[in-house]
Design an enzyme around this catalytic site. Structure first.
Site, PDB file in Angstrom:
ATOM      1  N   ARG A  34      -6.662  11.275   0.809  1.00  0.00           N
ATOM      2  CA  ARG A  34      -5.411  11.804   1.383  1.00  0.00           C
ATOM      3  C   ARG A  34      -4.629  12.519   0.282  1.00  0.00           C
ATOM      4  O   ARG A  34      -4.056  13.582   0.502  1.00  0.00           O
ATOM      5  CB  ARG A  34      -4.570  10.694   2.019  1.00  0.00           C
ATOM      6  CG  ARG A  34      -3.193  11.219   2.447  1.00  0.00           C
ATOM      7  CD  ARG A  34      -2.394  10.330   3.400  1.00  0.00           C
ATOM      8  NE  ARG A  34      -2.581   8.928   3.227  1.00  0.00           N
ATOM      9  CZ  ARG A  34      -2.101   8.201   2.192  1.00  0.00           C
ATOM     10  NH1 ARG A  34      -1.378   8.790   1.235  1.00  0.00           N
ATOM     11  NH2 ARG A  34      -2.337   6.917   2.125  1.00  0.00           N
ATOM     12  N   TYR A  38       6.103  32.126  17.465  1.00  0.00           N
ATOM     13  CA  TYR A  38       4.971  31.444  18.098  1.00  0.00           C
ATOM     14  C   TYR A  38       5.538  30.234  18.853  1.00  0.00           C
ATOM     15  O   TYR A  38       6.353  29.482  18.313  1.00  0.00           O
ATOM     16  CB  TYR A  38       3.960  31.022  17.016  1.00  0.00           C
ATOM     17  CG  TYR A  38       2.962  30.015  17.515  1.00  0.00           C
ATOM     18  CD1 TYR A  38       2.083  30.337  18.547  1.00  0.00           C
ATOM     19  CD2 TYR A  38       2.914  28.732  16.995  1.00  0.00           C
ATOM     20  CE1 TYR A  38       1.187  29.407  19.027  1.00  0.00           C
ATOM     21  CE2 TYR A  38       2.013  27.800  17.462  1.00  0.00           C
ATOM     22  CZ  TYR A  38       1.160  28.143  18.492  1.00  0.00           C
ATOM     23  OH  TYR A  38       0.276  27.220  18.976  1.00  0.00           O
ATOM     24  N   ASP A  59       5.415  33.265   8.164  1.00  0.00           N
ATOM     25  CA  ASP A  59       4.144  32.896   8.800  1.00  0.00           C
ATOM     26  C   ASP A  59       3.255  34.137   8.742  1.00  0.00           C
ATOM     27  O   ASP A  59       3.498  35.128   9.432  1.00  0.00           O
ATOM     28  CB  ASP A  59       4.416  32.452  10.246  1.00  0.00           C
ATOM     29  CG  ASP A  59       3.154  31.957  10.946  1.00  0.00           C
ATOM     30  OD1 ASP A  59       2.055  32.418  10.584  1.00  0.00           O
ATOM     31  OD2 ASP A  59       3.274  31.143  11.877  1.00  0.00           O
ATOM     32  N   LYS A 105      -7.085  30.769  12.402  1.00  0.00           N
ATOM     33  CA  LYS A 105      -7.200  32.151  12.862  1.00  0.00           C
ATOM     34  C   LYS A 105      -8.035  32.984  11.875  1.00  0.00           C
ATOM     35  O   LYS A 105      -9.192  32.695  11.678  1.00  0.00           O
ATOM     36  CB  LYS A 105      -5.787  32.713  13.098  1.00  0.00           C
ATOM     37  CG  LYS A 105      -4.890  31.765  13.928  1.00  0.00           C
ATOM     38  CD  LYS A 105      -5.380  31.608  15.333  1.00  0.00           C
ATOM     39  CE  LYS A 105      -4.748  30.528  16.198  1.00  0.00           C
ATOM     40  NZ  LYS A 105      -3.624  29.757  15.795  1.00  0.00           N
TER      41      LYS A 105
HETATM   42  N1  PLP Z   1       1.532  30.273  13.672  1.00  0.00           N
HETATM   43  C1  PLP Z   1       1.015  31.218  14.475  1.00  0.00           C
HETATM   44  C2  PLP Z   1       1.462  32.640  14.338  1.00  0.00           C
HETATM   45  C3  PLP Z   1       0.080  30.866  15.452  1.00  0.00           C
HETATM   46  O1  PLP Z   1      -0.426  31.828  16.265  1.00  0.00           O
HETATM   47  C4  PLP Z   1      -0.323  29.510  15.575  1.00  0.00           C
HETATM   48  C5  PLP Z   1      -1.302  29.088  16.596  1.00  0.00           C
HETATM   49  O2  PLP Z   1      -1.641  29.839  17.498  1.00  0.00           O
HETATM   50  C6  PLP Z   1       0.251  28.557  14.724  1.00  0.00           C
HETATM   51  C7  PLP Z   1       1.161  28.976  13.777  1.00  0.00           C
HETATM   52  C8  PLP Z   1      -0.105  27.107  14.830  1.00  0.00           C
HETATM   53  O3  PLP Z   1      -1.342  26.848  14.270  1.00  0.00           O
HETATM   54  P1  PLP Z   1      -2.364  25.697  14.757  1.00  0.00           P
HETATM   55  O4  PLP Z   1      -2.745  26.008  16.166  1.00  0.00           O
HETATM   56  O5  PLP Z   1      -3.468  25.794  13.772  1.00  0.00           O
HETATM   57  O6  PLP Z   1      -1.610  24.402  14.665  1.00  0.00           O
END
Ligand code: PLP
Length: 390
Positions: free
Chosen positions: A60, A113, A185, A210
């Site tokens: 961890r 998001y 992000d 992604k």
């Molecule tokens: N940030 C963006 C722009 C996203 O599109 C997503 C998920 O679709 C996330 C964060 C969250 O990521 P996760 O699904 O890996 O938890």
């Protein structure tokens, strides 16, 4: 920009693709293994109490496969410290609860998001976090929304699914005048197309699920801090909160990152061809893509990105019914959520990824379709869309 995508960085170090393949990934000291092994272990033998062989005691806290990924992420984003998490949202939760305390206020994009919005509005608000949704591409609106207790400004660019573009450097100036942090992000652009830390951001967030992972086979998240001290605070909380990436997941992301540059080039060129096709199609009322000269923030995108990405959204003249129909008619474009993998995906944000924000400020138009353009042959992708739109 610290690292060039086709050459070396300003300091004469390795270029982006070389870093993606080598940063944090020395051949294994014991065996010479060229790829980083998957250290599928929870604990490590100690040579006497406290006698750690490689600095590892419990997975961890740290694991060699995860360390390789974390070092690679830091190198690609040009930050002091990278940290890998079990998901993008786990990374976000750790970040928000490390750098903010109850009573702090943050500015969130009004088209964030949906999962980020839900985390803040439904989980962290109960903990005492205050927030204001803002149209982040409107710099005057951002400056006006700042309050004395604003501790963080959260930016996504390009945004999901409307592909708005936010001027990172301009928002960084506003944040820093207020002693607030700027978080970006960078999931949609990836570090190959955009380097937020070099533009003034303090921390970069990723859903490595992604483009970084790139093959739709792993859920993961990451944080990269510009500053070592903030990186240390985040690492403390990563261990204390425990939402770490497992060794196999870390390995999958590391493997994906090796081809990030070549994949992104192809995602971008395929997307541009599709944008051209959709822009001329009579069934389509508008195409949302930062590479289009008529995009409201095209000039900002051209300045802060080295390519416009693989995400394309478009609106149908026939409204929701027409949009749903097209989503059901493609075959190479798989109907599904998520994005950033080698395979092309199509989705209806209003009924799928963004259904949870219906009725809120974040609601999206019901005639909107989002494409995650993959790296298949462009002729096949165009033929598929053409048949579905006919
Ligand atoms: N940030 C963006 C722009 C996203 O599109 C997503 C998920 O679709 C996330 C964060 C969250 O990521 P996760 O699904 O890996 O938890």
């Amino acid at each position: 920009m610290g690292i060039s995508t086709d050459g070396t960085d300003a300091a004469g170090g390795l270029g982006f693709n070389s870093l993606a393949i080598h940063a944090g990934q020395e051949p294994d000291r014991l065996t010479g293994s060229v790829t980083v092994p998957i250290y599928q272990t929870s604990t490590y033998k100690q040579d006497g109490v406290g006698g750690l062989r490689g600095g590892y005691e419990y997975s961890r806290s740290a694991n060699p496969t995860r360390t390789a990924l974390e070092e690679c992420l830091a190198a690609l984003e040009g930050g002091a410290r990278g940290l890998a998490f079990a998901s993008g949202l786990a990374a976000e939760d750790t970040l928000l609860r490390t750098l903010c305390t109850p009573g702090d206020h943050i500015l969130l994009p009004d088209d964030a998001y949906g999962g980020t919005y839900r985390l803040v509005a439904r989980v962290l608000a109960r903990w005492g976090m205050e927030f204001t949704p803002v149209a982040m591409h409107d710099i005057a609106a951002v400056a006006a929304a700042v309050q004395p207790n604003t501790r963080m400004i959260w930016v996504e660019t390009p945004t999901n699914p409307l592909l708005n573009i936010v001027d990172i450097a301009a928002v960084a100036t506003i944040a820093h005048e207020q002693q607030a942090m700027l978080v970006v992000d960078n999931t949609f652009a990836s570090p190959y197309l955009q380097q937020p830390l070099a533009l003034g951001a303090d921390v970069v967030v990723h859903s490595t699920t992604k483009y970084l992972g790139g093959h739709s086979d792993v859920i993961g998240g990451a944080l990269v801090a510009r500053d070592a001290e903030i990186g240390e605070q985040l690492a403390f909380h990563q261990n204390a909160m425990g939402a770490v990436s497992g060794p196999f997941d870390a390995w999958l992301v590391l493997r994906g990152i090796k081809t990030l540059g070549v994949r992104m080039d192809r995602h971008c060129s395929n997307a541009e061809r599709i944008v051209r096709f959709l822009s001329e199609h009579p069934a389509v009322s508008s195409v949302l893509y930062p590479g289009l000269p008529q995009h409201p923030n095209h000039e900002v995108a051209a300045r802060q990105m080295t390519g416009f990405g693989g995400m394309v959204s478009f609106r149908m003249r026939g409204g929701e019914e027409a949009a749903l129909k097209v989503c059901g008619l493609t075959s190479l474009f798989t109907l599904g959520e998520s994005l950033g993998g080698v395979e092309s995906l199509i989705e209806h944000p209003g009924r799928m990824t963004h259904a949870s924000v219906a009725g809120s400020l974040l609601e999206v138009p019901d005639d909107l379709i989002r494409l995650s353009v993959g790296i298949e042959n462009i002729e096949d992708l165009l033929a598929d869309l053409s048949a579905a739109l006919a």
